[in-house]
Motif scaffolding. Sequence first.
Motif, PDB file in Angstrom:
ATOM      1  N   ASP A 181       0.842  -1.194   0.000  1.00 28.57           N
ATOM      2  CA  ASP A 181       0.000   0.000   0.000  1.00 28.57           C
ATOM      3  C   ASP A 181       0.882   1.250   0.000  1.00 28.57           C
ATOM      4  O   ASP A 181       1.631   1.497   0.939  1.00 28.57           O
ATOM      5  CB  ASP A 181      -0.893  -0.026   1.243  1.00 28.57           C
ATOM      6  CG  ASP A 181      -1.894   1.117   1.274  1.00 28.57           C
ATOM      7  OD1 ASP A 181      -1.924   1.913   0.312  1.00 28.57           O
ATOM      8  OD2 ASP A 181      -2.639   1.212   2.270  1.00 28.57           O
ATOM      9  N   THR A 209      -0.351   4.337  -0.185  1.00 28.66           N
ATOM     10  CA  THR A 209      -1.180   5.497   0.163  1.00 28.66           C
ATOM     11  C   THR A 209      -0.422   6.565   0.953  1.00 28.66           C
ATOM     12  O   THR A 209      -0.578   7.761   0.685  1.00 28.66           O
ATOM     13  CB  THR A 209      -2.420   5.045   0.941  1.00 28.66           C
ATOM     14  OG1 THR A 209      -3.156   4.119   0.146  1.00 28.66           O
ATOM     15  CG2 THR A 209      -3.322   6.226   1.274  1.00 28.66           C
ATOM     16  N   PRO A 210       0.402   6.192   1.953  1.00 33.69           N
ATOM     17  CA  PRO A 210       1.138   7.251   2.685  1.00 33.69           C
ATOM     18  C   PRO A 210       2.003   8.115   1.781  1.00 33.69           C
ATOM     19  O   PRO A 210       2.163   9.310   2.032  1.00 33.69           O
ATOM     20  CB  PRO A 210       1.989   6.447   3.681  1.00 33.69           C
ATOM     21  CG  PRO A 210       1.237   5.183   3.895  1.00 33.69           C
ATOM     22  CD  PRO A 210       0.644   4.865   2.556  1.00 33.69           C
ATOM     23  N   VAL A 259       1.354  10.646   8.950  1.00 32.61           N
ATOM     24  CA  VAL A 259       0.336   9.804   8.325  1.00 32.61           C
ATOM     25  C   VAL A 259      -0.791   9.561   9.327  1.00 32.61           C
ATOM     26  O   VAL A 259      -0.616   9.714  10.535  1.00 32.61           O
ATOM     27  CB  VAL A 259       0.918   8.445   7.862  1.00 32.61           C
ATOM     28  CG1 VAL A 259       2.027   8.644   6.853  1.00 32.61           C
ATOM     29  CG2 VAL A 259       1.433   7.624   9.051  1.00 32.61           C
ATOM     30  N   ASP A 299      -4.505   4.893  10.724  1.00 36.30           N
ATOM     31  CA  ASP A 299      -4.820   3.691   9.953  1.00 36.30           C
ATOM     32  C   ASP A 299      -3.773   3.405   8.880  1.00 36.30           C
ATOM     33  O   ASP A 299      -3.752   2.315   8.306  1.00 36.30           O
ATOM     34  CB  ASP A 299      -6.202   3.815   9.306  1.00 36.30           C
ATOM     35  CG  ASP A 299      -6.264   4.935   8.276  1.00 36.30           C
ATOM     36  OD1 ASP A 299      -6.211   6.109   8.694  1.00 36.30           O
ATOM     37  OD2 ASP A 299      -6.342   4.647   7.075  1.00 36.30           O
ATOM     38  N   GLN A 300      -2.884   4.384   8.593  1.00 34.33           N
ATOM     39  CA  GLN A 300      -1.838   4.196   7.588  1.00 34.33           C
ATOM     40  C   GLN A 300      -0.502   3.778   8.189  1.00 34.33           C
ATOM     41  O   GLN A 300       0.470   3.586   7.455  1.00 34.33           O
ATOM     42  CB  GLN A 300      -1.645   5.495   6.789  1.00 34.33           C
ATOM     43  CG  GLN A 300      -2.839   5.880   5.932  1.00 34.33           C
ATOM     44  CD  GLN A 300      -2.641   7.214   5.228  1.00 34.33           C
ATOM     45  OE1 GLN A 300      -1.664   7.922   5.477  1.00 34.33           O
ATOM     46  NE2 GLN A 300      -3.565   7.564   4.350  1.00 34.33           N
ATOM     47  N   ALA A 349       0.973   0.523   6.737  1.00 31.15           N
ATOM     48  CA  ALA A 349       1.470   0.741   5.381  1.00 31.15           C
ATOM     49  C   ALA A 349       2.788   1.497   5.401  1.00 31.15           C
ATOM     50  O   ALA A 349       3.717   1.182   4.642  1.00 31.15           O
ATOM     51  CB  ALA A 349       0.425   1.502   4.559  1.00 31.15           C
ATOM     52  N   THR A 385      -1.370  -4.764   5.826  1.00 30.08           N
ATOM     53  CA  THR A 385      -1.371  -3.418   6.387  1.00 30.08           C
ATOM     54  C   THR A 385      -2.772  -2.858   6.583  1.00 30.08           C
ATOM     55  O   THR A 385      -2.925  -1.771   7.142  1.00 30.08           O
ATOM     56  CB  THR A 385      -0.570  -2.458   5.480  1.00 30.08           C
ATOM     57  OG1 THR A 385      -1.132  -2.464   4.162  1.00 30.08           O
ATOM     58  CG2 THR A 385       0.889  -2.879   5.410  1.00 30.08           C
ATOM     59  N   ARG A 386      -3.786  -3.584   6.129  1.00 27.97           N
ATOM     60  CA  ARG A 386      -5.165  -3.128   6.327  1.00 27.97           C
ATOM     61  C   ARG A 386      -5.869  -3.887   7.448  1.00 27.97           C
ATOM     62  O   ARG A 386      -7.059  -3.686   7.681  1.00 27.97           O
ATOM     63  CB  ARG A 386      -5.960  -3.279   5.029  1.00 27.97           C
ATOM     64  CG  ARG A 386      -5.429  -2.397   3.888  1.00 27.97           C
ATOM     65  CD  ARG A 386      -6.286  -2.515   2.635  1.00 27.97           C
ATOM     66  NE  ARG A 386      -5.736  -1.720   1.553  1.00 27.97           N
ATOM     67  CZ  ARG A 386      -4.934  -2.174   0.588  1.00 27.97           C
ATOM     68  NH1 ARG A 386      -4.588  -3.465   0.602  1.00 27.97           N
ATOM     69  NH2 ARG A 386      -4.486  -1.385  -0.359  1.00 27.97           N
ATOM     70  N   GLU A 402      -9.919   3.089   8.382  1.00 25.38           N
ATOM     71  CA  GLU A 402      -9.715   4.332   7.634  1.00 25.38           C
ATOM     72  C   GLU A 402     -10.845   5.317   7.858  1.00 25.38           C
ATOM     73  O   GLU A 402     -10.616   6.506   8.046  1.00 25.38           O
ATOM     74  CB  GLU A 402      -9.582   4.023   6.147  1.00 25.38           C
ATOM     75  CG  GLU A 402      -9.341   5.248   5.292  1.00 25.38           C
ATOM     76  CD  GLU A 402      -9.103   4.889   3.848  1.00 25.38           C
ATOM     77  OE1 GLU A 402      -8.978   5.815   3.022  1.00 25.38           O
ATOM     78  OE2 GLU A 402      -9.036   3.692   3.546  1.00 25.38           O
TER      79      GLU A 402
END
Length: 453
Positions: A9, A11-12, A139, A142-143, A146, A288-289, A423
């Motif tokens: 992931d 996303t960060p 971050v 929830d991140q 990740a 990571t989720r 998230e």
Amino acid sequence: MSVRDHLIDITPLRTSPDFRAIFIARVVSLFGLGMATVALSAQVYDLTESTFQVAVASMVMSITVLLGSLAGGVLADRMDRRGIIVCARAAAALAFAGLAANAFSDNPRLWAILLCVAWDGLATGVSVTALMAVAPTLVRPDQLPAAGALISLTGEIGSIAAPLLGGVLLTLAGPGPVYAFAAVTTAITTLLISRIRPLPPGVGEDDDEDAAEDTGSLMVAFAYAWRNKVVGGLLTLGGVTALFTMPVVLFPEMVAEEFGDSDLILGVLFTAPAVGSVIVSAGSGRLTRTTRPGGLLLGAAFLGGVATAGFGLSGLIGLGQAAHLSLAVLMLALAGGAGTVYEILEYALIQHNTPDRLRGRIVSVSTTQDTTGDLLGDVEAALVAKWFSPAGAAVVNGAVCALTAVVVAIAVPALRKATLPLEDEDESGGGTGEDGPGAGTPVPAGDPRPATA
């Protein structure tokens, strides 16, 4: 479920410009550091023709990193963390420049090498601790897994590629250009980090009831870990696994006794755990989720211990050489992968369950465990190998790690049941997206009694 869901992931990196800058700085720095490590060992041996002197240089680096980590943890909880990282990396760049100047001189001196190594170790310890403490402010909670996976992946890739590149440049040009390259890459990281926003400790924690009583000492951090069962359980388990980890110090003896003293096989054994780690990190999307990482972390610690024991047993059950090597490599890769799962989730849980005003000191304690564990673990493994054998030492170490994971799982239910936020729980505040006035503001985690306790 698509393949994309299983990939790492990123996303960060997309949502936090500051985390992206620190991530790029870390990648650049890792390659410079990894290449310089190879040059350092080669140069010291060339000057002294003594493996003991190489070990002395390594010991100087380890001790000064340890001291720097402890100091960095205290400083990171008292001062602007961006300023600390920038100053420390600038100091490290000067150390590499000193190594380069010494290497380019007509008569390189060992004392100059050790002085620069000590200086770099202190600077690295300070900067690494401060760097680890700032990520949760960049971050969303929830991140965090990740972010941990991204950090882990770069570390493993760097540990594989940087020494190889360092060896090539060392062969072509000698140690001076390698140190100069490290100095340049470290200067680049300093510039990148200087461009992010200020990062004072304790942001957003005005409601932390214990903040007024915080004296800024390490003892406050230990007291917090004692009260917080999640953090305390992680530090306890981490201390044991750091001491009884994979006994890589015994690989040369095992290869000499069981594989005909093959340098190629020795290289394969050293590489196998990193390959397992890279595979897990690259495919960590679902990991990571997860919202209940505590049980998964304990399971990874148990599996890592079993795999380590399995590596030792592969040399004790009378397999043919080809089957023995295949099973040993598989167990090492499995141990490396399990260790990465543990590392990613440990990072997220410690950061989420520690208030920002204490993160520097808690991170320094965790880093100290890893450093001292590496030093003492080599001695422990060597002593056990004398009583049994190198393979027997691996079995003992693996069994201790697996058993400790079971004991902690039973004794610390708060860790077993620990959770991380979803998230959608964090969309209303504290996000790190590029839009909005709240970008980059952390969500406090200051209660010493987590909801899962």
